[in-house]
Scaffold this motif. Structure first.
Motif: not given
Ligand code: MN
Ligand code: GLY
Ligand code: MN
Length: 462
Positions: A219, A248, A260, A262, A392, A432
């Motif tokens: 992402y 992130d 994913d 952070t 997170e 996260e």
């Molecule tokens: Mn994230």
């Protein structure tokens, strides 16, 4: 791709959970950025990828629930395809690779679907999220966009969500590979940060590592000194002494699985005491939430546990007050923690949310709240063993939100607005992790990535 047997077994499991009819899965097509031939990087639809493993545009899959017959639908390679895109497996090869019984052309698909409709068989399809897919469904099924947005199959979506929610060991392995790349992305951020650098310099480095790892970013990366802007995708600011960076970022594995992660780190390599105080509030909240996650225990309760810990820490520094349970029950903490604790993760970073966020994250036992903060919890129900989730928590000082609440005197028995002015330009902190739900708890996936204050500071000093 995995072995053909993997896809055959996944489709067999889907067939067993459906009552009848035909399943039509529509693969993604290329998506133009600014003119037809300049496209966004191709991303296959994740459900199509799950049942076929094929990452190529303009394909369909039909699965006959009664005969168990599967057909892959597409066009044969033309010499133009080969000139512009190189030699690649043809349709028959692709059919073999995913274990399909047959391959069909697009016109044969139209005939098959007409036949099924004349026999009054149900054609199950998933709710489309791209305009191109909507147009294709409109053409194939003779339904208007309004009709097919309404008539998409609840039964199919529900079967897919049930199946994709529990990750196979090979899927967990893929996620861990993506996390291995993400470890390098975060370490690179921590090692290269220093006063005078621009966010874009580090963001470029991080994105390059994702590409070097064989996939891409899962992402768009957040890399900002304004972490209080939750989805901040700008990278133009200069990093200065005293700033914190929220990074992130996640890679996708070669087979398309996400990570994913952070981390928040100080630009000059050392947290100030105010920064360390809020950092510890978030870290303890993460640890506390992790200790509550287990099968059959609702994720909403874990979110509330995280909120109680943050509230407790904010009370200790004098910016919140009052009974902690009452404060969390009315949502006062959401001034500082306005988003949800986490979400499912798999082939999609927010796994399967295209099938309906509430459908994935809530059920008859746990309903989505409308309260500010809690309404943004994407996943609230109890997970089962084998689910992969992100955890997170964060703590942010969002000036326009503080001003709004202060003017409204919102939750003023719990929030010390008079004590907030010194925190105005603090920014935000989020940490996260990605976890696998086990039989009696959960485990953090991937290699360790610095998270405790001394480890983060050491990584930042190189
Ligand atoms: Mn994230
Ligand atoms: N990376 C977006 C999120 O954490 O949900
Ligand atoms: Mn996340």
């Amino acid at each position: 791709m995995f072995e053909p047997d993997v896809y055959i077994k996944r489709r067999e499991q889907l067939i067993k959970s459906m009552s009848g009819g035909l399943v039509l899965l529509v693969g993604n097509s290329e998506s133009p950025m600014n003119y037809l031939d300049n496209t966004y990087p191709f991303r296959q639809d994740s459900t199509f990828l799950y049942y076929t493993g094929i990452s190529r545009p303009d394909l369909f899959l039909i699965i006959d629930i009664e005969s168990h017959h599967t057909a892959l639908v597409g066009h044969e390679l033309t010499i133009d395809d080969i000139i512009w895109s190189g030699s690649q497996p043809d349709l028959v090869n692709l059919g073999e690779l995913c274990g399909a019984d047959q391959v069909l052309s697009s016109s044969e698909l139209t005939t098959e679907l007409e036949k099924a409709r004349s026999q009054k068989r149900t054609i199950h399809y998933l709710s489309p999220y791209r305009a191109e897919t909507k147009n294709r469904l409109e053409k194939l099924l003779g339904l208007s966009v309004e009709q097919h947005s309404k008539d998409n199959s609840f039964e199919l979506a529900s079967a897919v969500i049930t199946q994709r929610s529990v990750k196979e060991p090979r899927e967990v392995n893929e996620i861990e590979m993506a996390l291995g790349i993400t470890q390098l992305m975060i370490l690179a951020g921590m090692k290269s940060v220093q006063p005078g650098k621009y966010e874009r310099e580090i963001a470029g480095l991080v994105e390059g590592i994702a590409i070097s790892g064989g996939g891409r970013l899962a992402y768009p990366c957040i890399l900002t000194k304004h972490g209080e802007v939750l989805h901040n995708h700008q990278y133009h600011r200069r990093l200065d002494q005293g700033d914190l960076v929220v990074q992130d970022s996640g890679a996708s594995s070669i087979h398309g699985y996400a990570s994913d992660i952070t981390r928040t780190y100080p630009v000059n390599g050392i947290f100030s005491s105010c920064q360390a105080t809020i950092y510890l509030a978030v870290l303890r909240s993460l640890e506390g939430a992790l200790s509550t996650i287990r099968p059959e225990s609702s994720f909403k309760e874990s979110h509330l546990a995280a909120a109680r810990i943050i509230t407790d820490h904010l009370q200790q520094i004098g910016i919140m007050q009052g009974d902690i349970d009452e404060s969390v029950a009315v949502g006062a903490h959401a001034l500082f923690f306005p988003h949800g604790l986490g979400h499912m993760m798999g082939l999609d970073v927010h796994d399967m949310e295209n099938l309906g966020e509430d459908f994935v994250g809530y059920n008859d036992q746990v309903h989505r709240s409308q309260q500010f903060g809690l309404k943004s919890l994407r996943f609230g129900r109890a997970p089962s063993q084998g689910y992969v989730l992100t955890v997170e928590p964060g703590c942010y000082f969002i000036t326009p939100l503080i001003d709004q609440w202060k003017n409204e005197k919102r939750h003023e028995s719990f929030i010390r607005y008079d004590m907030l002015s010194r925190w105005e330009n603090f920014g935000g902190i989020r940490i996260e992790e990605n976890i696998l739900v086990t039989s009696d708890g959960c485990k953090i996936l991937g290699p360790p990535i610095p998270k405790n204050i001394p480890d983060v500071e050491n990584a930042c000093r190189g």
